[in-house]
Design a protein around this motif. Structure first.
Motif: not given
Lengths: 325, 325
Positions: A59-70
């Motif tokens: 979840p982006p909330k947990l790791l905003p650094q990786l929110a753009d993974t898709a």
């Protein structure tokens, strides 16, 4: 070197799996802009790295650094010859990873159940249940479209919360991951507790119990400076894939005191100097480091080779006159 | 642990020779006050280090940092159980070392003659002549008063000036050092070019040609991050003495780009974790590091273990239940 369909063409002896874009960036407070990530990943691939873990479907909330993974996965699968790996904590993450087109999914299972509860908020049983769900999802795909599924055993060499970790538990949980549907397992020294004697012993135990094909890769940390010594032990035992992070960024943010991935640049030097072909070009690797440095202003990057440079007269393993390793 | 006459009592598997007070301090512009050196050396010995290279008998004009070596030797030989080693570049230095009472003299011979001329301003032939002179000086003493004489082969694994170094030359010059009167020889990776495959190969060549007793110790650098991996290779081959420097200070000031000794603190952790007894007490070792840090304000000290601390539940090799190494 040439690669076909993300597979190594046989001209590489040891494959380095670059985990910086996932393991590194998740540990750094700064969120790297998506376009910078793309530039960095392209530069890493251009340097000859065949596998890159580009993100994590958490979840982006947990790791905003990786929110753009898709978006990063969709970009990276367009790079020829690159195997695009992602971390998935559960079935939902795996489903997102499939939709984006990732080539490889890694699900972590912490041998220390205390760490598992802290890191994934799941018991061993619950993680194995997720693995079975992911296997069913993959099996519904045509065989040539199924990504590889790796179960990564974390805290294999000790836990900052529990202390020593049972080697029998490593073997048992590894077997359970395979039974639940993983294609292979990996060992991870999440806390930087491992030593070369232990690395050799655990590898032998796993291979003896689960077969030689059960495990090819290892993720080691440099927390106490022992990272490359542990790599040496692992490679001499027969491991063929070693995780590393450019500039040594990252570690496990849930393991207090643990930090310091193995530095890709130093690992490539060690392996090539020993005569193992990695497929990596040093000049391009240092260019990729420059891209990373520009994208993370103010963040410390580690590594000795970038400071010291290559030895005078140094030749890559593949360029040398035949000499026994 | 107890020691008798500066000899290890058999309860140590690998001896660490601490070279910080010589190799480290000669590379740092600041001149450490004599009283601080004494405090540091006492703290190192108190931590269980059995051999310390405390200085170098070179002209004070060349290395003002070590101008007080005679006084330091006279102090250090008063510390019970400590083997006091010094570097001597020539017969005159050896004579001064004898007068001060050193237990061990090390004379360097660079396998790269270009480096030898730059470092000692001497050809191979000239260095060997100095060794013969020193041998004669020692043989004039009663046997129980003769210090040990080691010939240290530098640039064994490559030279920043010449590039690759012939392994046959390492063996040949090693034999010549023994013939000229050295009690034993040591290998030194002065430039930080070595790799584990090379370390194993050179050790085997030397032992095959010159006998197993010809060489027990190795001096490795961490210039490209490969220091502890090289230690692992050396120790697995059978080396029993490894040089290291507290805080990783030092390197060779005449080898451009070379820097970074192996960090004593990290080395002790690696060896003890693997099950090798070093005789070193961690708490006292970190106290000695504090003494060093206080005496060199503003100088960077390296090392991972001091930052990360020992693993939870860690036991020294000698404290564990019997377990095969």
């Amino acid at each position: 070197m040439s690669k076909v369909d993300g597979k190594v063409d046989g001209k590489v002896d040891i494959e380095i799996s670059e985990v910086g874009p996932r393991d590194g960036l998740q540990s750094i407070a700064t969120v790297m802009p998506t376009e910078d990530k793309k530039r960095w990943i392209a530069a890493l691939a251009s340097a000859g790295l065949q596998e890159i873990e580009v993100g994590s479907f958490v979840p982006p909330k947990l790791l905003p650094q990786l929110a753009d993974t898709a978006e990063i996965v969709r970009y990276a699968i367009g790079i020829g010859g690159l195997r695009v790996a992602v971390l998935v904590p559960n079935l939902r993450g795996a489903s997102d990873a499939l939709a984006a087109g990732a080539h490889k999914l890694t699900i972590p299972l912490s041998v220390s159940e205390t760490h598992s509860l802290k890191n994934l908020r799941k018991t061993h049983t619950q993680v194995l249940e997720e693995v079975r769900g992911i296997r069913a999802l993959l099996d519904a795909l045509p065989p040539d479209q199924r990504p590889q599924l790796e179960g990564s055993l974390s805290t294999c060499f000790g836990c900052t919360l529990e202390g020593p970790v049972s080697e029998d538990a490593v073997v048992r949980l590894g077997g359970q991951l395979l039974d639940a549907g993983c294609d292979e397992i990996g060992l991870s020294d999440t806390t930087g507790y491992g030593n070369p004697v232990q690395v050799r012993r655990v590898l032998r135990k796993v291979w003896n119990a689960l077969g030689r094909d059960s495990l090819n890769g290892i993720h080691l940390h440099n927390t106490r400076g022992q990272g490359l010594a542990n790599v040496l032990a692992a490679v001499e035992e027969g491991v063929t894939t070693v995780d590393a992070s450019m500039g040594g960024i990252g570690g496990c943010p849930f393991a207090p005191g643990a930090s310091g991935n193995i530095v890709t640049e130093d690992l490539v030097f060690l392996l090539e100097a020993m005569g193992y072909r990695t497929g990596v070009d040093f000049e391009r690797l240092l260019s990729a480091r420059a891209v990373l440095a520009a994208a993370l202003p103010g963040e410390p990057l580690y590594g000795f080779l970038p400071e010291a440079g290559l030895p005078r007269g140094f030749e890559l393993a593949g360029e040398r006159a035949a000499e026994p390793v």
